[in-house]
Design a protein around this motif. Sequence first.
Motif, PDB file in Angstrom:
ATOM      1  N   ASP A  39       0.832  -1.206   0.000  1.00  0.00           N
ATOM      2  CA  ASP A  39       0.000   0.000   0.000  1.00  0.00           C
ATOM      3  C   ASP A  39       0.866   1.255   0.000  1.00  0.00           C
ATOM      4  OD1 ASP A  39      -2.320  -1.505   0.023  1.00  0.00           O
ATOM      5  OD2 ASP A  39      -2.621  -1.339   2.190  1.00  0.00           O
ATOM      6  N   LEU A  40       1.970   1.207   0.753  1.00  0.00           N
ATOM      7  CA  LEU A  40       2.862   2.364   0.816  1.00  0.00           C
ATOM      8  C   LEU A  40       3.589   2.577  -0.509  1.00  0.00           C
ATOM      9  CD1 LEU A  40       4.362   1.795   4.382  1.00  0.00           C
ATOM     10  CD2 LEU A  40       2.833   3.655   3.690  1.00  0.00           C
ATOM     11  N   LEU A  41       3.911   1.505  -1.201  1.00  0.00           N
ATOM     12  CA  LEU A  41       4.533   1.626  -2.525  1.00  0.00           C
ATOM     13  C   LEU A  41       3.537   2.157  -3.547  1.00  0.00           C
ATOM     14  CD1 LEU A  41       6.559  -1.710  -2.707  1.00  0.00           C
ATOM     15  CD2 LEU A  41       7.528   0.597  -2.689  1.00  0.00           C
ATOM     16  N   ALA A  42       2.276   1.732  -3.419  1.00  0.00           N
ATOM     17  CA  ALA A  42       1.191   2.170  -4.306  1.00  0.00           C
ATOM     18  C   ALA A  42       1.584   2.089  -5.777  1.00  0.00           C
ATOM     19  CB  ALA A  42       0.765   3.594  -3.949  1.00  0.00           C
ATOM     20  N   PRO A  43       2.010   0.912  -6.239  1.00  0.00           N
ATOM     21  CA  PRO A  43       2.437   0.819  -7.647  1.00  0.00           C
ATOM     22  C   PRO A  43       1.247   0.900  -8.597  1.00  0.00           C
ATOM     23  CG  PRO A  43       2.409  -1.362  -6.653  1.00  0.00           C
ATOM     24  CD  PRO A  43       2.103  -0.384  -5.549  1.00  0.00           C
ATOM     25  N   THR A  44       1.416   1.616  -9.675  1.00  0.00           N
ATOM     26  CA  THR A  44       0.409   1.631 -10.729  1.00  0.00           C
ATOM     27  C   THR A  44       0.591   0.390 -11.593  1.00  0.00           C
ATOM     28  OG1 THR A  44       1.878   2.941 -12.122  1.00  0.00           O
ATOM     29  CG2 THR A  44       0.292   4.151 -10.775  1.00  0.00           C
ATOM     30  N   PRO A  45      -0.447  -0.032 -12.330  1.00  0.00           N
ATOM     31  CA  PRO A  45      -0.320  -1.236 -13.162  1.00  0.00           C
ATOM     32  C   PRO A  45       0.878  -1.140 -14.112  1.00  0.00           C
ATOM     33  CG  PRO A  45      -2.612  -0.578 -13.008  1.00  0.00           C
ATOM     34  CD  PRO A  45      -1.818   0.514 -12.357  1.00  0.00           C
ATOM     35  N   GLY A  46       1.696  -2.165 -14.104  1.00  0.00           N
ATOM     36  CA  GLY A  46       2.868  -2.211 -14.971  1.00  0.00           C
ATOM     37  C   GLY A  46       4.089  -1.489 -14.452  1.00  0.00           C
ATOM     38  N   ALA A  47       3.970  -0.809 -13.303  1.00  0.00           N
ATOM     39  CA  ALA A  47       5.112  -0.073 -12.760  1.00  0.00           C
ATOM     40  C   ALA A  47       6.183  -1.040 -12.261  1.00  0.00           C
ATOM     41  CB  ALA A  47       4.657   0.833 -11.624  1.00  0.00           C
ATOM     42  N   LEU A  48       7.449  -0.684 -12.492  1.00  0.00           N
ATOM     43  CA  LEU A  48       8.559  -1.526 -12.069  1.00  0.00           C
ATOM     44  C   LEU A  48       8.846  -1.306 -10.586  1.00  0.00           C
ATOM     45  CD1 LEU A  48      10.893  -3.468 -12.697  1.00  0.00           C
ATOM     46  CD2 LEU A  48      12.258  -1.472 -13.329  1.00  0.00           C
ATOM     47  N   VAL A  49       8.802  -2.387  -9.826  1.00  0.00           N
ATOM     48  CA  VAL A  49       9.133  -2.357  -8.401  1.00  0.00           C
ATOM     49  C   VAL A  49      10.221  -3.393  -8.157  1.00  0.00           C
ATOM     50  CG1 VAL A  49       8.303  -2.736  -6.055  1.00  0.00           C
ATOM     51  CG2 VAL A  49       6.815  -1.630  -7.734  1.00  0.00           C
ATOM     52  N   VAL A  50      11.288  -3.000  -7.458  1.00  0.00           N
ATOM     53  CA  VAL A  50      12.364  -3.929  -7.154  1.00  0.00           C
ATOM     54  C   VAL A  50      12.280  -4.303  -5.681  1.00  0.00           C
ATOM     55  CG1 VAL A  50      14.007  -2.015  -6.785  1.00  0.00           C
ATOM     56  CG2 VAL A  50      14.855  -4.338  -7.180  1.00  0.00           C
ATOM     57  N   GLY A  67      -0.454  -6.342 -10.042  1.00  0.00           N
ATOM     58  CA  GLY A  67      -0.292  -5.677 -11.324  1.00  0.00           C
ATOM     59  C   GLY A  67       1.038  -5.004 -11.537  1.00  0.00           C
ATOM     60  N   ALA A  68       1.915  -5.038 -10.544  1.00  0.00           N
ATOM     61  CA  ALA A  68       3.228  -4.416 -10.689  1.00  0.00           C
ATOM     62  C   ALA A  68       4.155  -5.308 -11.514  1.00  0.00           C
ATOM     63  CB  ALA A  68       3.853  -4.159  -9.324  1.00  0.00           C
ATOM     64  N   ALA A  69       5.107  -4.694 -12.195  1.00  0.00           N
ATOM     65  CA  ALA A  69       6.165  -5.437 -12.890  1.00  0.00           C
ATOM     66  C   ALA A  69       7.316  -5.604 -11.903  1.00  0.00           C
ATOM     67  CB  ALA A  69       6.607  -4.684 -14.131  1.00  0.00           C
ATOM     68  N   PRO A 103      18.818  -0.145 -14.671  1.00  0.00           N
ATOM     69  CA  PRO A 103      19.299   1.148 -15.180  1.00  0.00           C
ATOM     70  C   PRO A 103      18.911   2.299 -14.255  1.00  0.00           C
ATOM     71  CG  PRO A 103      18.052  -0.078 -16.852  1.00  0.00           C
ATOM     72  CD  PRO A 103      17.808  -0.753 -15.545  1.00  0.00           C
ATOM     73  N   ASP A 104      19.575   3.420 -14.435  1.00  0.00           N
ATOM     74  CA  ASP A 104      19.250   4.628 -13.680  1.00  0.00           C
ATOM     75  C   ASP A 104      17.791   5.026 -13.912  1.00  0.00           C
ATOM     76  OD1 ASP A 104      21.937   4.535 -13.193  1.00  0.00           O
ATOM     77  OD2 ASP A 104      22.424   6.452 -14.155  1.00  0.00           O
ATOM     78  N   GLY A 105      17.112   5.416 -12.822  1.00  0.00           N
ATOM     79  CA  GLY A 105      15.776   5.960 -12.934  1.00  0.00           C
ATOM     80  C   GLY A 105      14.740   5.040 -13.538  1.00  0.00           C
ATOM     81  N   SER A 106      14.929   3.735 -13.416  1.00  0.00           N
ATOM     82  CA  SER A 106      14.033   2.798 -14.085  1.00  0.00           C
ATOM     83  C   SER A 106      12.895   2.293 -13.201  1.00  0.00           C
ATOM     84  CB  SER A 106      14.828   1.591 -14.602  1.00  0.00           C
ATOM     85  OG  SER A 106      15.497   0.939 -13.531  1.00  0.00           O
ATOM     86  N   ALA A 107      13.000   2.459 -11.881  1.00  0.00           N
ATOM     87  CA  ALA A 107      12.038   1.856 -10.963  1.00  0.00           C
ATOM     88  C   ALA A 107      11.095   2.894 -10.374  1.00  0.00           C
ATOM     89  CB  ALA A 107      12.761   1.122  -9.846  1.00  0.00           C
ATOM     90  N   ALA A 108       9.845   2.474 -10.229  1.00  0.00           N
ATOM     91  CA  ALA A 108       8.854   3.312  -9.551  1.00  0.00           C
ATOM     92  C   ALA A 108       8.795   3.004  -8.065  1.00  0.00           C
ATOM     93  CB  ALA A 108       7.478   3.108 -10.177  1.00  0.00           C
ATOM     94  N   GLY A 109       9.326   1.845  -7.671  1.00  0.00           N
ATOM     95  CA  GLY A 109       9.277   1.451  -6.271  1.00  0.00           C
ATOM     96  C   GLY A 109      10.467   0.609  -5.878  1.00  0.00           C
ATOM     97  N   TYR A 110      10.848   0.710  -4.608  1.00  0.00           N
ATOM     98  CA  TYR A 110      11.980  -0.019  -4.033  1.00  0.00           C
ATOM     99  C   TYR A 110      11.519  -0.522  -2.676  1.00  0.00           C
ATOM    100  CZ  TYR A 110      16.675  -0.542  -1.821  1.00  0.00           C
ATOM    101  OH  TYR A 110      17.794  -0.993  -1.173  1.00  0.00           O
ATOM    102  N   ARG A 111      11.688  -1.809  -2.466  1.00  0.00           N
ATOM    103  CA  ARG A 111      11.259  -2.416  -1.198  1.00  0.00           C
ATOM    104  C   ARG A 111      12.385  -3.279  -0.645  1.00  0.00           C
ATOM    105  NH1 ARG A 111       9.089  -7.266   0.497  1.00  0.00           N
ATOM    106  NH2 ARG A 111       7.481  -7.153   2.141  1.00  0.00           N
ATOM    107  N   ALA A 112      12.660  -3.144   0.649  1.00  0.00           N
ATOM    108  CA  ALA A 112      13.678  -3.968   1.303  1.00  0.00           C
ATOM    109  C   ALA A 112      13.137  -4.408   2.654  1.00  0.00           C
ATOM    110  CB  ALA A 112      14.986  -3.209   1.462  1.00  0.00           C
ATOM    111  N   ASP A 113      12.913  -5.696   2.800  1.00  0.00           N
ATOM    112  CA  ASP A 113      12.325  -6.266   4.012  1.00  0.00           C
ATOM    113  C   ASP A 113      13.368  -7.141   4.699  1.00  0.00           C
ATOM    114  OD1 ASP A 113      10.771  -7.436   5.960  1.00  0.00           O
ATOM    115  OD2 ASP A 113       9.318  -8.326   4.590  1.00  0.00           O
ATOM    116  N   LYS A 114      13.698  -6.792   5.948  1.00  0.00           N
ATOM    117  CA  LYS A 114      14.694  -7.540   6.723  1.00  0.00           C
ATOM    118  C   LYS A 114      16.025  -7.611   5.985  1.00  0.00           C
ATOM    119  CE  LYS A 114      11.912 -11.153   7.128  1.00  0.00           C
ATOM    120  NZ  LYS A 114      10.616 -10.629   6.642  1.00  0.00           N
TER     121      LYS A 114
END
Length: 257
Positions: A39-50, A67-69, A103-114
């Motif tokens: 929910d905090l990332l709130a990715p739009t459909p097709g958005a790249l999340v790492v 729906g995230a990539a 690549p630079d500036g390619s991701a809409a979201g970044y998640r790191a758990d533990k």
Amino acid sequence: MSNHTPPDASEIAVDELIRRLDLADALPEAASLRAHSYDLLAPTPGALVVDVGTGSGRAVAELRALGAAAIGVDVSERMVAVARRRWPGADFRLGSAYRLPLPDGSAAGYRADKVFHELDDPGAALAEARRVLRPGGRIVLLGQDWDGFLIDSDEPVLTRAIGHARADTVTNAWSARRYRNLLLDNGFVDVTVSARTVLHTDERALPLLVGLAAAAHSAGAVPRDQADAWVAEQTRRARDGRLFLAVPLFVAAATRP
């Protein structure tokens, strides 16, 4: 004669880590926390999340279902292999928090758990997060404070010694309490932090407690007989429905300007 090559120590360690992560991920509180991070990332459909330090890949699968990539990155070849086997068709790559295969500036979201408690240079990892995030991209960090286990015991002094000794074996035990300042110091904006406490009152917490005692003994902080007696007490408490373990977790989110 068998042609099977027995696993080496590193493979056994990863397999044990996967087992423990699977147990933790199956808890209802863990599923709720993962959903909160999405929910905090709130990715739009097709958005790249790492998903950094993706482990066996559960978060990638769940993000893809939303729906995230999603792309999972892990430093362990064995973890990546397990994730690819569990989630066919998902994108898992070998890489570290310090050098992401994006690549630079390619991701809409970044998640790191533990993850950040394992990093000796969290600032460098956040610089890499900024590199791969596009302006407006979201970052979410999740983790526990390793110096903050709350455990009921008949031996409070010994319990405190065991908890602190375990924390001292962690590379960056206080990383979670530092999330907010780390994000601010590295140029992120709209920083928020929330805290949740996961409460364990049954035998599912015993592997974690046994691990705490073993680490404290291995570090030379607690004699073997005291560690064994403490584990025996916690085992009795679990059997009698009297176990109490509370673990504070922190979730930080921010935006790349």
